[in-house]
Design a protein around this motif. Structure first.
Motif, mmCIF file in Angstrom:
data_model
loop_
_atom_site.group_PDB
_atom_site.id
_atom_site.type_symbol
_atom_site.label_atom_id
_atom_site.label_comp_id
_atom_site.label_asym_id
_atom_site.label_seq_id
_atom_site.Cartn_x
_atom_site.Cartn_y
_atom_site.Cartn_z
ATOM 1 N N GLY A 245 23.172 1.760 44.701
ATOM 2 C CA GLY A 245 24.569 1.820 45.094
ATOM 3 C C GLY A 245 25.563 1.373 44.046
ATOM 4 O O GLY A 245 26.774 1.456 44.266
ATOM 5 N N GLU A 246 25.099 0.908 42.893
ATOM 6 C CA GLU A 246 25.994 0.417 41.841
ATOM 7 C C GLU A 246 26.079 1.451 40.706
ATOM 8 O O GLU A 246 25.059 1.875 40.172
ATOM 9 C CB GLU A 246 25.478 -0.911 41.291
ATOM 10 N N LEU A 247 27.299 1.832 40.359
ATOM 11 C CA LEU A 247 27.490 2.811 39.292
ATOM 12 C C LEU A 247 27.058 2.219 37.950
ATOM 13 O O LEU A 247 27.555 1.183 37.529
ATOM 14 C CB LEU A 247 28.962 3.231 39.220
ATOM 15 N N LYS A 248 26.114 2.892 37.289
ATOM 16 C CA LYS A 248 25.575 2.402 36.022
ATOM 17 C C LYS A 248 25.843 3.328 34.844
ATOM 18 O O LYS A 248 25.854 2.893 33.694
ATOM 19 C CB LYS A 248 24.058 2.203 36.146
ATOM 20 N N GLN A 249 26.018 4.615 35.096
ATOM 21 C CA GLN A 249 26.150 5.598 34.022
ATOM 22 C C GLN A 249 27.229 6.598 34.379
ATOM 23 O O GLN A 249 27.322 7.030 35.524
ATOM 24 C CB GLN A 249 24.814 6.323 33.808
ATOM 25 N N GLN A 250 28.044 6.942 33.386
ATOM 26 C CA GLN A 250 29.056 7.963 33.603
ATOM 27 C C GLN A 250 29.336 8.658 32.275
ATOM 28 O O GLN A 250 29.451 8.017 31.235
ATOM 29 C CB GLN A 250 30.342 7.354 34.158
ATOM 30 N N GLY A 251 29.429 9.975 32.312
ATOM 31 C CA GLY A 251 29.716 10.741 31.110
ATOM 32 C C GLY A 251 30.195 12.117 31.493
ATOM 33 O O GLY A 251 30.426 12.418 32.673
ATOM 34 N N ASN A 252 30.338 12.975 30.499
ATOM 35 C CA ASN A 252 30.810 14.328 30.746
ATOM 36 C C ASN A 252 30.114 15.278 29.801
ATOM 37 O O ASN A 252 29.879 14.949 28.626
ATOM 38 C CB ASN A 252 32.327 14.409 30.558
ATOM 39 N N THR A 253 29.762 16.458 30.308
ATOM 40 C CA THR A 253 29.050 17.426 29.481
ATOM 41 C C THR A 253 29.888 17.910 28.304
ATOM 42 O O THR A 253 29.362 18.519 27.371
ATOM 43 C CB THR A 253 28.594 18.630 30.322
ATOM 44 N N ALA A 254 31.184 17.642 28.319
ATOM 45 C CA ALA A 254 32.032 17.986 27.174
ATOM 46 C C ALA A 254 31.601 17.246 25.916
ATOM 47 O O ALA A 254 31.927 17.671 24.804
ATOM 48 C CB ALA A 254 33.494 17.673 27.492
ATOM 49 N N HIS A 255 30.874 16.156 26.088
ATOM 50 C CA HIS A 255 30.495 15.311 24.956
ATOM 51 C C HIS A 255 29.097 15.610 24.428
ATOM 52 O O HIS A 255 28.550 14.828 23.652
ATOM 53 C CB HIS A 255 30.603 13.843 25.357
ATOM 54 N N MET A 256 28.504 16.733 24.851
ATOM 55 C CA MET A 256 27.221 17.133 24.272
ATOM 56 C C MET A 256 27.372 17.402 22.779
ATOM 57 O O MET A 256 28.372 17.969 22.332
ATOM 58 C CB MET A 256 26.693 18.401 24.950
ATOM 59 N N VAL A 257 26.378 17.024 22.011
ATOM 60 C CA VAL A 257 26.348 17.369 20.594
ATOM 61 C C VAL A 257 26.186 18.880 20.436
ATOM 62 O O VAL A 257 26.863 19.519 19.628
ATOM 63 C CB VAL A 257 25.209 16.618 19.878
ATOM 64 N N ASN A 258 25.266 19.457 21.204
ATOM 65 C CA ASN A 258 25.033 20.906 21.217
ATOM 66 C C ASN A 258 25.293 21.417 22.630
ATOM 67 O O ASN A 258 24.656 20.972 23.588
ATOM 68 C CB ASN A 258 23.594 21.223 20.802
ATOM 69 N N SER A 259 26.205 22.357 22.771
ATOM 70 C CA SER A 259 26.559 22.890 24.076
ATOM 71 C C SER A 259 25.417 23.711 24.656
ATOM 72 O O SER A 259 24.452 24.052 23.957
ATOM 73 C CB SER A 259 27.806 23.779 23.948
ATOM 74 N N VAL A 260 25.542 24.069 25.925
ATOM 75 C CA VAL A 260 24.534 24.907 26.574
ATOM 76 C C VAL A 260 24.363 26.210 25.797
ATOM 77 O O VAL A 260 23.244 26.652 25.512
ATOM 78 C CB VAL A 260 24.922 25.187 28.035
ATOM 79 N N ALA A 261 25.465 26.857 25.449
ATOM 80 C CA ALA A 261 25.392 28.125 24.729
ATOM 81 C C ALA A 261 24.725 27.963 23.370
ATOM 82 O O ALA A 261 23.892 28.795 22.961
ATOM 83 C CB ALA A 261 26.796 28.709 24.566
ATOM 84 N N LYS A 262 25.056 26.901 22.660
ATOM 85 C CA LYS A 262 24.454 26.650 21.348
ATOM 86 C C LYS A 262 22.958 26.371 21.471
ATOM 87 O O LYS A 262 22.154 26.779 20.618
ATOM 88 C CB LYS A 262 25.157 25.490 20.657
ATOM 89 N N LEU A 263 22.562 25.669 22.515
ATOM 90 C CA LEU A 263 21.141 25.383 22.718
ATOM 91 C C LEU A 263 20.360 26.671 22.977
ATOM 92 O O LEU A 263 19.255 26.847 22.450
ATOM 93 C CB LEU A 263 20.961 24.408 23.884
ATOM 94 N N ILE A 264 20.921 27.561 23.787
ATOM 95 C CA ILE A 264 20.240 28.828 24.058
ATOM 96 C C ILE A 264 20.143 29.654 22.778
ATOM 97 O O ILE A 264 19.104 30.264 22.495
ATOM 98 C CB ILE A 264 20.963 29.596 25.181
ATOM 99 N N GLU A 265 21.199 29.666 21.996
ATOM 100 C CA GLU A 265 21.155 30.383 20.719
ATOM 101 C C GLU A 265 20.061 29.807 19.823
ATOM 102 O O GLU A 265 19.260 30.555 19.242
ATOM 103 C CB GLU A 265 22.498 30.287 20.005
ATOM 104 N N TYR A 266 20.010 28.488 19.717
ATOM 105 C CA TYR A 266 19.015 27.839 18.859
ATOM 106 C C TYR A 266 17.595 28.114 19.348
ATOM 107 O O TYR A 266 16.738 28.562 18.578
ATOM 108 C CB TYR A 266 19.282 26.333 18.830
ATOM 109 N N LEU A 267 17.336 27.884 20.614
ATOM 110 C CA LEU A 267 15.989 28.031 21.153
ATOM 111 C C LEU A 267 15.515 29.483 21.116
ATOM 112 O O LEU A 267 14.367 29.763 20.742
ATOM 113 C CB LEU A 267 15.938 27.497 22.586
ATOM 114 N N SER A 268 16.392 30.409 21.485
ATOM 115 C CA SER A 268 15.991 31.815 21.525
ATOM 116 C C SER A 268 15.814 32.405 20.134
ATOM 117 O O SER A 268 15.287 33.502 19.990
ATOM 118 C CB SER A 268 17.015 32.639 22.318
ATOM 119 N N GLY A 269 16.214 31.660 19.122
ATOM 120 C CA GLY A 269 16.020 32.125 17.762
ATOM 121 C C GLY A 269 14.579 32.070 17.301
ATOM 122 O O GLY A 269 14.202 32.752 16.340
#
Length: 265
Positions: free
Chosen positions: A195-219
């Motif tokens: 019940g105690e909030l321990k972690q908070q963040g936002n996907t905007a702060h990813m080093v590699n975005s979802v699209a970039k990860l798919i590009e990298y992996l599918s390569g």
């Protein structure tokens, strides 16, 4: 229930069979088969990962603040930068569903949760460019990917025992279609422990975005339907103990509940 939520689905075991289910004000409603239309409470079923899991592709250190959080425990280059994403694979045997139980060995000193956006591939992807990458995404769900830090070695060789553990990768509760998530880089992540909030963040702060990860992996590998990319976690991980209830939540995707158990009853 609004039309926006009716396309979200779960997979559950009930009455000796596996069912697809959708959200309902009183829990969930079974779809198809002998149980079609039956409304059940959340604790009346066994929740499974909300899609049939293929290869689990996990990202390490994909949030800059988490890199700093672990900096003292990792072997980094002088600048702390890396040339490519840190990626490792897991099998579906590591995965369990919402309201599941995860073993926390008594002998380890530091085990922590990781709230992560899970990206589910819907169409085969090979040599996909970032601009087209999201077209290959079927949907998203929440992941809590536990890590045992006792076994962490270094940046270049993540120890298998850190992350690939039966029941240590929790997925759910819902599979949310991609068209309900207009921007996967604008989602708030939160984790509560008892019940105690321990972690908070936002996907905007990813080093590699979802699209970039798919590009990298599918390569260099073909991503197949059912493969899931776990995109990393922000800072704020703390040690958890047997008996702790951990809830990982991602904005718009739902809240994933998990409980830890130890070696002794």
């Amino acid at each position: 229930m609004s039309a926006q939520t009716t396309r979200r689905t779960a997979r559950v075991a009930w009455g000796g069979a596996i069912h697809t289910a959708e959200p309902h004000p009183h829990g969930l409603r079974l779809l198809g088969g002998n149980g079609h239309g039956r409304v059940l409470a959340e604790d009346a079923v066994v929740w499974l990962p909300p899609f049939e899991v293929g290869t689990v592709i996990a990202l390490g250190l994909n949030y800059a603040d988490h890199v700093q959080e672990l900096r003292k425990e990792l072997t980094l280059n002088a600048s702390g930068a890396k040339e490519e994403p840190l990626v490792f694979l897991k099998s579906a045997s590591a995965c369990i569903g919402h309201r599941g139980f995860t073993w926390r060995p008594d002998a380890v000193s530091f085990m922590h949760y990781e709230c992560e956006l899970a990206v589910v591939i819907g169409e085969p992807a090979h040599n996909v460019k970032a601009a087209d990458a999201l077209r290959h995404v079927a949907g998203y769900t929440v992941c809590n990917d536990y890590a045992v830090r006792d076994h962490l070695e270094n940046w270049y060789r993540p120890n298998l025992r850190v992350k690939h553990r039966d029941g240590g990768t929790v997925l759910g509760p819902w599979f949310v279609p991609a068209d309900e998530v207009p921007d996967p880089q604008a989602l708030t992540l939160r984790t509560w422990v008892n019940g105690e909030l321990k972690q908070q963040g936002n996907t905007a702060h990813m080093v590699n975005s979802v699209a970039k990860l798919i590009e990298y992996l599918s390569g260099f590998m073909t991503l197949q339907p059912g493969d899931v990319i776990l995109t990393g976690t922000p800072e704020g991980v703390v040690n958890v103990r047997a008996g702790d209830e951990v809830i990982t939540e991602i904005e718009g995707l739902g809240a994933l509940k998990n409980t830890l158990f130890g070696d002794t009853p």
